[in-house]
Scaffold this active site. Structure first.
Site, mmCIF file in Angstrom:
data_model
loop_
_atom_site.group_PDB
_atom_site.id
_atom_site.type_symbol
_atom_site.label_atom_id
_atom_site.label_comp_id
_atom_site.label_asym_id
_atom_site.label_seq_id
_atom_site.Cartn_x
_atom_site.Cartn_y
_atom_site.Cartn_z
ATOM 1 N N PHE A 183 5.284 18.713 11.722
ATOM 2 C CA PHE A 183 6.405 17.830 12.092
ATOM 3 C C PHE A 183 6.050 17.093 13.383
ATOM 4 C CE2 PHE A 183 10.676 17.073 13.912
ATOM 5 C CZ PHE A 183 11.281 16.446 12.824
ATOM 6 N N THR A 185 7.126 16.665 16.282
ATOM 7 C CA THR A 185 7.269 17.291 17.599
ATOM 8 C C THR A 185 6.328 18.480 17.819
ATOM 9 O OG1 THR A 185 9.043 18.708 16.775
ATOM 10 C CG2 THR A 185 9.684 16.605 17.773
ATOM 11 N N LYS A 186 5.583 18.874 16.792
ATOM 12 C CA LYS A 186 4.707 20.036 16.918
ATOM 13 C C LYS A 186 3.462 19.704 17.756
ATOM 14 C CE LYS A 186 7.079 22.946 14.367
ATOM 15 N NZ LYS A 186 8.321 22.199 14.140
ATOM 16 N N ASN A 187 2.783 20.748 18.234
ATOM 17 C CA ASN A 187 1.587 20.547 19.062
ATOM 18 C C ASN A 187 0.509 19.775 18.315
ATOM 19 O OD1 ASN A 187 3.183 22.530 20.332
ATOM 20 N ND2 ASN A 187 1.415 23.376 21.410
#
Length: 393
Positions: A183, A185-187
């Protein structure tokens, strides 16, 4: 000054030339479904994690659902998981017809408390889903020991923990199967939805690969043969690509899903993967500054177990007066996020499971105190100092 919780534009700008190039390459190739970039990213991700198999899917929730289905978990089964996590961890269990059984968490790490798992095991229990919350691994040795004792499967929910380690071992290699989310917003993120299932188990990989594409084609036949102890040669189509036409996909063997990682997303992830360790290290550097500067303030900084190398998907603080803190930080232009305002056992959708307030006191306590501040790697020194001073003020 205005500082967002995460700045996706800043990351894009840092690698814009490469991202634009590979996106145009995929568009001009007209090969949008599966194909080279998906195959290569799966190989590269498997090598990064240190596993035999990486099966890309449409999103992190699908990864959990397909992993559960690949293990044969369904109606009448129970799966143990944390109550202090994102809804998808439990939703996936419900989606396959099983029942989520919630366990309270550790006050210090926010992760599932292994000492409270065993009392929740019944004859219906088939698996444990530990969630590596906010980028820090759960206590996997204790969890795996319990799973071995009761012959349970372990599915790592590593959606927030790509690149983190437990006792020197990569998250994703610590259970029977692990699931990741890409997604935005993930790292490690794509420009939309994406997910990955990883495993060292050949059978799980075969079934998961079939399930992601309707249980059809050569992969569907391989899974069907495996499940029914059939030994025969499986035909492979080599005459084109899945975007246009593959005659074998009209032969169905299992009830599966339509959950494929787009070629464009795979190309984007291939650009970003080589940067991941540097980005994660920068998050740890920023977290060290926050730890040092805020340790004597009126907020509680995160606790990281000594055996863990976390990736700080979120930097989560605790405050006795959270609402006042959030309001004043908003006034100063510092964005925050509350993770998570309601534990899963108290969500209305699970009212029929019979949980009540007070059943999991630690998670309930944390849900009234925790909040995240920006920790993304593109933060400048001025922004970091401004966040610190704003909290101290």
């Amino acid at each position: 000054m205005n500082i967002p919780l995460i700045d996706l534009k800043a990351q894009y700008k840092s690698i814009a030339e490469d991202l634009d190039r590979v996106t145009k390459e995929v568009l001009s190739s007209a090969n949008y479904i599966m194909g080279k970039n998906v195959i290569e990213f799966e190989k590269e991700f498997a090598e990064y994690i240190g596993v035999k198999h990486a099966i890309s899917v449409g999103n992190g929730t699908d990864a959990l659902v397909i992993a559960l289905k690949s293990l044969g978990i369904g109606n009448g089964d129970e799966v143990i998981t944390s109550t202090f996590t994102y809804f998808a961890s439990a939703e996936a269990i419900s989606a396959v017809g099983a029942t989520p059984v919630f366990v309270d968490v550790e006050k210090e790490t926010f992760n599932i408390d292994p000492t409270k798992i065993e009392e929740k095991i019944t004859k219906k229990t088939k698996a444990i889903i530990p969630v590596h919350i906010f980028g820090q691994s759960a206590r996997m040795d204790e969890i795996n020991e319990i799973a071995k004792k009761y012959k349970l499967k372990v599915i790592e929910d590593a959606a927030q923990a790509v690149g983190s380690k437990y006792k020197g071992r990569m998250v994703g290699t610590l259970g029977d199967v692990a699931c990741f989310s890409f997604f935005p917003t993930k790292n490690l993120s794509c420009a939309g939805d994406g997910g990955m299932i990883v495993t060292n188990d050949d059978s799980i990989a075969t079934i998961a690969t079939a399930l992601r594409t309707h249980g059809s084609g050569e992969n569907g036949q391989r899974a069907y043969n495996l499940l029914n102890n059939i030994t025969e040669e499986v035909e492979t189509f080599k005459g084109g690509d899945d975007t246009v036409y593959n005659p074998l996909k009209y032969y169905n063997y299992l009830i599966g899903f339509n959950s494929r990682l787009d070629a464009i997303q795979a190309a984007i992830l291939r650009v970003k993967l080589p940067h991941l360790n540097v980005w994660n290290e920068r998050r740890r550097e920023i977290a060290k500054i926050f730890d040092r500067e805020l340790k004597d303030s009126n907020v509680v900084v995160p606790t990281i177990d000594k055996e863990n190398e976390t990736v700080y998907h979120q930097y989560v603080l605790q405050s006795d007066d959270r609402e006042s803190m959030l309001s004043r930080l908003k006034e100063k232009g510092v964005a925050t996020g509350v993770y998570y305002p309601i534990p899963l056992h108290l969500q209305k959708v699970y009212k029929d499971l019979g949980y009540k307030e007070g059943d999991m006191p630690v998670a309930e306590y944390l849900s009234n105190r925790t909040f995240a501040i920006p920790v993304y790697p593109e933060l400048t020194e001025n922004e970091i100092n401004y966040i610190v001073e704003s909290i101290k003020a």
